[in-house]
Write a protein that holds these residues in place. Sequence first.
Motif, PDB file in Angstrom:
ATOM      1  N   LEU A 181      -0.614 -17.768   6.933  1.00  0.00           N
ATOM      2  CA  LEU A 181      -0.376 -16.354   7.187  1.00  0.00           C
ATOM      3  C   LEU A 181      -0.355 -15.646   5.842  1.00  0.00           C
ATOM      4  O   LEU A 181       0.392 -16.038   4.940  1.00  0.00           O
ATOM      5  N   VAL A 182      -1.192 -14.618   5.712  1.00  0.00           N
ATOM      6  CA  VAL A 182      -1.182 -13.790   4.511  1.00  0.00           C
ATOM      7  C   VAL A 182      -0.664 -12.406   4.901  1.00  0.00           C
ATOM      8  O   VAL A 182      -1.226 -11.757   5.789  1.00  0.00           O
ATOM      9  N   LEU A 183       0.403 -11.990   4.269  1.00  0.00           N
ATOM     10  CA  LEU A 183       0.958 -10.661   4.506  1.00  0.00           C
ATOM     11  C   LEU A 183       1.079  -9.984   3.143  1.00  0.00           C
ATOM     12  O   LEU A 183       1.904 -10.376   2.314  1.00  0.00           O
ATOM     13  N   SER A 184       0.214  -9.010   2.914  1.00  0.00           N
ATOM     14  CA  SER A 184       0.123  -8.373   1.607  1.00  0.00           C
ATOM     15  C   SER A 184       0.834  -7.023   1.592  1.00  0.00           C
ATOM     16  O   SER A 184       1.133  -6.448   2.642  1.00  0.00           O
ATOM     17  N   GLU A 185       1.087  -6.516   0.392  1.00  0.00           N
ATOM     18  CA  GLU A 185       1.762  -5.237   0.211  1.00  0.00           C
ATOM     19  C   GLU A 185       0.874  -4.322  -0.630  1.00  0.00           C
ATOM     20  O   GLU A 185       0.482  -4.695  -1.745  1.00  0.00           O
ATOM     21  N   TRP A 186       0.594  -3.128  -0.076  1.00  0.00           N
ATOM     22  CA  TRP A 186      -0.288  -2.177  -0.745  1.00  0.00           C
ATOM     23  C   TRP A 186       0.330  -0.780  -0.718  1.00  0.00           C
ATOM     24  O   TRP A 186       1.054  -0.421   0.216  1.00  0.00           O
ATOM     25  N   VAL A 187      -0.011  -0.005  -1.730  1.00  0.00           N
ATOM     26  CA  VAL A 187       0.491   1.365  -1.818  1.00  0.00           C
ATOM     27  C   VAL A 187      -0.078   2.222  -0.699  1.00  0.00           C
ATOM     28  O   VAL A 187       0.613   3.073  -0.139  1.00  0.00           O
ATOM     29  N   SER A 188      -1.349   2.013  -0.346  1.00  0.00           N
ATOM     30  CA  SER A 188      -1.982   2.817   0.702  1.00  0.00           C
ATOM     31  C   SER A 188      -2.978   1.980   1.475  1.00  0.00           C
ATOM     32  O   SER A 188      -3.503   0.971   0.976  1.00  0.00           O
ATOM     33  N   GLU A 189      -3.277   2.421   2.699  1.00  0.00           N
ATOM     34  CA  GLU A 189      -4.268   1.727   3.510  1.00  0.00           C
ATOM     35  C   GLU A 189      -5.662   1.879   2.916  1.00  0.00           C
ATOM     36  O   GLU A 189      -6.466   0.940   2.959  1.00  0.00           O
ATOM     37  N   GLU A 190      -5.963   3.039   2.361  1.00  0.00           N
ATOM     38  CA  GLU A 190      -7.296   3.270   1.787  1.00  0.00           C
ATOM     39  C   GLU A 190      -7.592   2.267   0.677  1.00  0.00           C
ATOM     40  O   GLU A 190      -8.693   1.690   0.608  1.00  0.00           O
ATOM     41  N   GLU A 191      -6.596   2.029  -0.200  1.00  0.00           N
ATOM     42  CA  GLU A 191      -6.811   1.073  -1.293  1.00  0.00           C
ATOM     43  C   GLU A 191      -6.886  -0.351  -0.760  1.00  0.00           C
ATOM     44  O   GLU A 191      -7.663  -1.173  -1.275  1.00  0.00           O
ATOM     45  N   ALA A 192      -6.123  -0.648   0.281  1.00  0.00           N
ATOM     46  CA  ALA A 192      -6.188  -1.981   0.882  1.00  0.00           C
ATOM     47  C   ALA A 192      -7.559  -2.233   1.505  1.00  0.00           C
ATOM     48  O   ALA A 192      -8.140  -3.310   1.337  1.00  0.00           O
ATOM     49  N   VAL A 193      -8.083  -1.251   2.221  1.00  0.00           N
ATOM     50  CA  VAL A 193      -9.398  -1.393   2.861  1.00  0.00           C
ATOM     51  C   VAL A 193     -10.482  -1.612   1.812  1.00  0.00           C
ATOM     52  O   VAL A 193     -11.368  -2.469   1.982  1.00  0.00           O
ATOM     53  N   ALA A 194     -10.431  -0.858   0.722  1.00  0.00           N
ATOM     54  CA  ALA A 194     -11.431  -1.010  -0.343  1.00  0.00           C
ATOM     55  C   ALA A 194     -11.403  -2.422  -0.907  1.00  0.00           C
ATOM     56  O   ALA A 194     -12.453  -3.034  -1.164  1.00  0.00           O
ATOM     57  N   HIS A 195     -10.204  -2.978  -1.079  1.00  0.00           N
ATOM     58  CA  HIS A 195     -10.071  -4.332  -1.611  1.00  0.00           C
ATOM     59  C   HIS A 195     -10.576  -5.371  -0.614  1.00  0.00           C
ATOM     60  O   HIS A 195     -11.274  -6.319  -0.987  1.00  0.00           O
TER      61      HIS A 195
END
Length: 227
Positions: A181-195
């Motif tokens: 299970l990978v559960l990551s933490e991001w400042v925003s969804e837009e930056e997460a999607v780009a990654h």
Amino acid sequence: MSIAAGPRPVFERPDVAAVLVAIVPVDGPARQRAAADAVVAHWRAGAWPEGLVSLNCYTSTDGRSLLTYAQWSSEEALRESLRDETSVSRGKPGWGVLDTAVPEPAVFHLYRVVRPVAAPDPGVVAECFPGAFFTMADGVSAREWTDSLLSSEEETEGEERAYPGAIAANFHVGTDDASVLVLSEWVSEEEAVAHIDAVIEPLLAHAGGGDAGARYRHHLSLAGPAA
């Protein structure tokens, strides 16, 4: 006893030995809200078991699932809770609103936490939590698969992991070493999607395939009986 809303969980905390995780499919935002309300009501109605550190609920941004994440101080306490049919770990928290089969929760251990070298300001709060679950092929070790995936990432992207908006990636392995299970933490969804599009999808393709999962928002955390 009343159960108080608490702060968002700290994934990498020394007093947590095991976590109980469930990813529940739902059919649209309305049922997602109903399911989230039902599970929180179920948690609040029960006694707080000894050894339970926190209960956390996340809702996917696409309205198609919710994720529950319970932190425990020991796996023994968690297993004892699972044997107790009246425990918050068991029971049926109003899942009838879903009209679908609910998968059994799974026990995981936090295995590795990966952070960028240049971490965001400590005051930055994660708003997006990409979550993905992977089942290993027969004979494949979840720990070795995780190590290989991260090694490939370092080879292609560098050790600094200078990803805009990244806070942490929390890799968990199942107790049988057969799931991740990978559960990551991001400042925003837009930056997460780009990654995910630029880095994660190619890595998964290189590792033999897999679904990058859903992106979640924090819904509620409960942190034990109020004094």
